[in-house]
Design a protein around this motif. Sequence first.
Motif, PDB file in Angstrom:
ATOM      1  N   VAL A 153     -10.589   4.438  -0.968  1.00  0.00           N
ATOM      2  CA  VAL A 153     -11.157   5.360  -0.974  1.00  0.00           C
ATOM      3  C   VAL A 153     -10.759   6.206  -2.719  1.00  0.00           C
ATOM      4  O   VAL A 153     -12.197   6.924  -3.094  1.00  0.00           O
ATOM      5  N   GLY A 185      -5.337  -3.291  -6.983  1.00  0.00           N
ATOM      6  CA  GLY A 185      -5.363  -3.388  -5.626  1.00  0.00           C
ATOM      7  C   GLY A 185      -7.091  -4.336  -5.305  1.00  0.00           C
ATOM      8  O   GLY A 185      -8.099  -4.162  -5.984  1.00  0.00           O
ATOM      9  N   THR A 186      -7.949  -4.752  -4.159  1.00  0.00           N
ATOM     10  CA  THR A 186      -8.743  -5.340  -3.944  1.00  0.00           C
ATOM     11  C   THR A 186     -10.163  -5.093  -3.303  1.00  0.00           C
ATOM     12  O   THR A 186     -10.721  -5.620  -2.934  1.00  0.00           O
ATOM     13  N   GLY A 187      -9.662  -3.925  -2.083  1.00  0.00           N
ATOM     14  CA  GLY A 187      -9.601  -2.880  -0.998  1.00  0.00           C
ATOM     15  C   GLY A 187     -10.429  -4.531   0.057  1.00  0.00           C
ATOM     16  O   GLY A 187     -10.986  -4.198   0.620  1.00  0.00           O
ATOM     17  N   ASN A 231       0.277  -1.721   0.414  1.00  0.00           N
ATOM     18  CA  ASN A 231      -0.402   0.093   0.077  1.00  0.00           C
ATOM     19  C   ASN A 231       1.061   1.266  -0.197  1.00  0.00           C
ATOM     20  O   ASN A 231       0.068   2.232  -0.670  1.00  0.00           O
ATOM     21  N   LEU A 237      -6.363  -4.325   3.490  1.00  0.00           N
ATOM     22  CA  LEU A 237      -5.873  -4.124   5.054  1.00  0.00           C
ATOM     23  C   LEU A 237      -7.390  -4.743   6.044  1.00  0.00           C
ATOM     24  O   LEU A 237      -7.062  -4.977   7.408  1.00  0.00           O
ATOM     25  N   ASP A 273       5.021   6.277   5.157  1.00  0.00           N
ATOM     26  CA  ASP A 273       4.679   6.206   3.311  1.00  0.00           C
ATOM     27  C   ASP A 273       4.872   7.149   3.267  1.00  0.00           C
ATOM     28  O   ASP A 273       4.115   8.754   3.854  1.00  0.00           O
ATOM     29  N   SER A 291      -6.525   2.131  -7.237  1.00  0.00           N
ATOM     30  CA  SER A 291      -6.757   0.867  -6.535  1.00  0.00           C
ATOM     31  C   SER A 291      -6.905  -0.294  -7.502  1.00  0.00           C
ATOM     32  O   SER A 291      -6.094  -1.261  -7.619  1.00  0.00           O
ATOM     33  N   LYS A 321       1.794   1.723  -3.135  1.00  0.00           N
ATOM     34  CA  LYS A 321       0.532   1.947  -4.413  1.00  0.00           C
ATOM     35  C   LYS A 321       0.421   3.750  -4.116  1.00  0.00           C
ATOM     36  O   LYS A 321      -0.188   3.737  -5.310  1.00  0.00           O
ATOM     37  N   TYR A 322       0.000   3.277  -3.229  1.00  0.00           N
ATOM     38  CA  TYR A 322       0.010   5.306  -2.782  1.00  0.00           C
ATOM     39  C   TYR A 322       1.101   6.331  -2.604  1.00  0.00           C
ATOM     40  O   TYR A 322       0.531   7.142  -1.996  1.00  0.00           O
TER      41      TYR A 322
HETATM   42  P1  ADP Z   1      -6.454  -2.186  -1.565  1.00  0.00           P
HETATM   43  O1  ADP Z   1      -6.009  -2.958  -2.174  1.00  0.00           O
HETATM   44  O2  ADP Z   1      -7.491  -0.931  -2.639  1.00  0.00           O
HETATM   45  O3  ADP Z   1      -5.167  -1.532  -1.337  1.00  0.00           O
HETATM   46  P2  ADP Z   1      -6.646  -2.175   1.171  1.00  0.00           P
HETATM   47  O4  ADP Z   1      -7.666  -2.768   2.342  1.00  0.00           O
HETATM   48  O5  ADP Z   1      -5.376  -2.264   1.176  1.00  0.00           O
HETATM   49  O6  ADP Z   1      -7.326  -2.338  -0.575  1.00  0.00           O
HETATM   50  O7  ADP Z   1      -7.010  -0.329   1.425  1.00  0.00           O
HETATM   51  C1  ADP Z   1      -7.877   0.245   1.487  1.00  0.00           C
HETATM   52  C2  ADP Z   1      -7.772   1.497   1.189  1.00  0.00           C
HETATM   53  O8  ADP Z   1      -7.091   2.225   1.756  1.00  0.00           O
HETATM   54  C3  ADP Z   1      -7.581   2.033  -0.128  1.00  0.00           C
HETATM   55  O9  ADP Z   1      -7.714   1.745  -1.427  1.00  0.00           O
HETATM   56  C4  ADP Z   1      -6.542   3.054  -0.417  1.00  0.00           C
HETATM   57  O10 ADP Z   1      -7.813   3.984  -0.654  1.00  0.00           O
HETATM   58  C5  ADP Z   1      -6.534   3.298   1.503  1.00  0.00           C
HETATM   59  N1  ADP Z   1      -4.950   3.314   2.005  1.00  0.00           N
HETATM   60  C6  ADP Z   1      -4.151   1.599   2.092  1.00  0.00           C
HETATM   61  N2  ADP Z   1      -3.121   2.197   2.156  1.00  0.00           N
HETATM   62  C7  ADP Z   1      -2.763   3.412   2.252  1.00  0.00           C
HETATM   63  C8  ADP Z   1      -1.314   4.615   2.324  1.00  0.00           C
HETATM   64  N3  ADP Z   1       0.046   3.883   2.634  1.00  0.00           N
HETATM   65  N4  ADP Z   1      -1.951   5.867   1.235  1.00  0.00           N
HETATM   66  C9  ADP Z   1      -2.890   6.022   1.438  1.00  0.00           C
HETATM   67  N5  ADP Z   1      -3.696   5.676   1.053  1.00  0.00           N
HETATM   68  C10 ADP Z   1      -3.779   4.150   1.631  1.00  0.00           C
END
Ligand code: ADP
Length: 261
Positions: free
Chosen positions: A213, A223-225, A162, A228, A193, A218, A165-166
């Motif tokens: 978000v 990403g799959t959501g 994550n 986390l 990060d 994603s 990715k973000y």
């Molecule tokens: P995804 O597969 O979409 O990454 P996650 O469950 O890992 O799903 O995360 C859920 C959402 O939380 C992400 O889609 C993103 O919007 C937000 N997110 C997670 N980690 C971060 C991060 N380090 N910085 C910014 N946004 C994040």
Amino acid sequence: SSGTDEIDQMLQEVAAAAETIEQEFYRLMRLENYRKEFIGDISHELKTPIFAIQGFVETLLDGALEDENVNRVFLEKAMKNVNRLTILTNDLMEIAKLETGELKSHIRPFYIADCVQEVQDTLQYRAAEEQLAFSVQTDEPDCRVMGDRNQLRQVMVNLVENAIKYNRPGGKVTLRVQRSPDHAKKVKVSVEDTGIGIAPEHLERVTERFFRVDKSRSRDKGGTGLGLSIVKHILESHGSSLQAQSVYGQGSVFSFYLKKA
Ligand code: ADP
């Protein structure tokens, strides 16, 4: 007298049995609701890649197959969605097992530094591809912690993925293992990060199943959501929890504590 004692005892047993049945009833109700909700979520999530594949294949069959310039592009796009379905299916299986308690954590002592090293080996290439500086810092190189090593590796991989990715080009990702300021018997693991950050109203929802978000960002990043939510469940089964801090537009820190062995 002994007659009333026996009746008393019987009544107590009946009351206890009734309570067990009631608890079991509620447990099954929760499971049933969970199952319904989950099936709804799954079908929703599967639709996007399946419709995409359908679209590309139909276009190919309608004539694009003859056009050498486009057929490969369309096949590659279809393949990308097939890969997405595979990742989604794996994550779904995992979350289902975690949420129903079918997947147990095997808690044993292990060296946290080795595990962190594996995470670095797995993801440094990906970080470099995105022009990110990925560093690992550990205060306690010889520390052993109690936990399911494979599951905790996955927790760290998900958090670092994550953070990659973000993030933004030229940004940083730092995985830290620190002495815990308040507990001598614990270590703190954190992933920091310098990415896009998360607004407060979204921050409290990030561990919800399928919460994202920005859905298209994603998806674009594979990403799959579920990443986390998987993290949250694994940490809970270790008696730990995920802490998230973030400044929108600046970056985030995700952290948790582990017990020392
Ligand atoms: P995804 O597969 O979409 O990454 P996650 O469950 O890992 O799903 O995360 C859920 C959402 O939380 C992400 O889609 C993103 O919007 C937000 N997110 C997670 N980690 C971060 C991060 N380090 N910085 C910014 N946004 C994040």
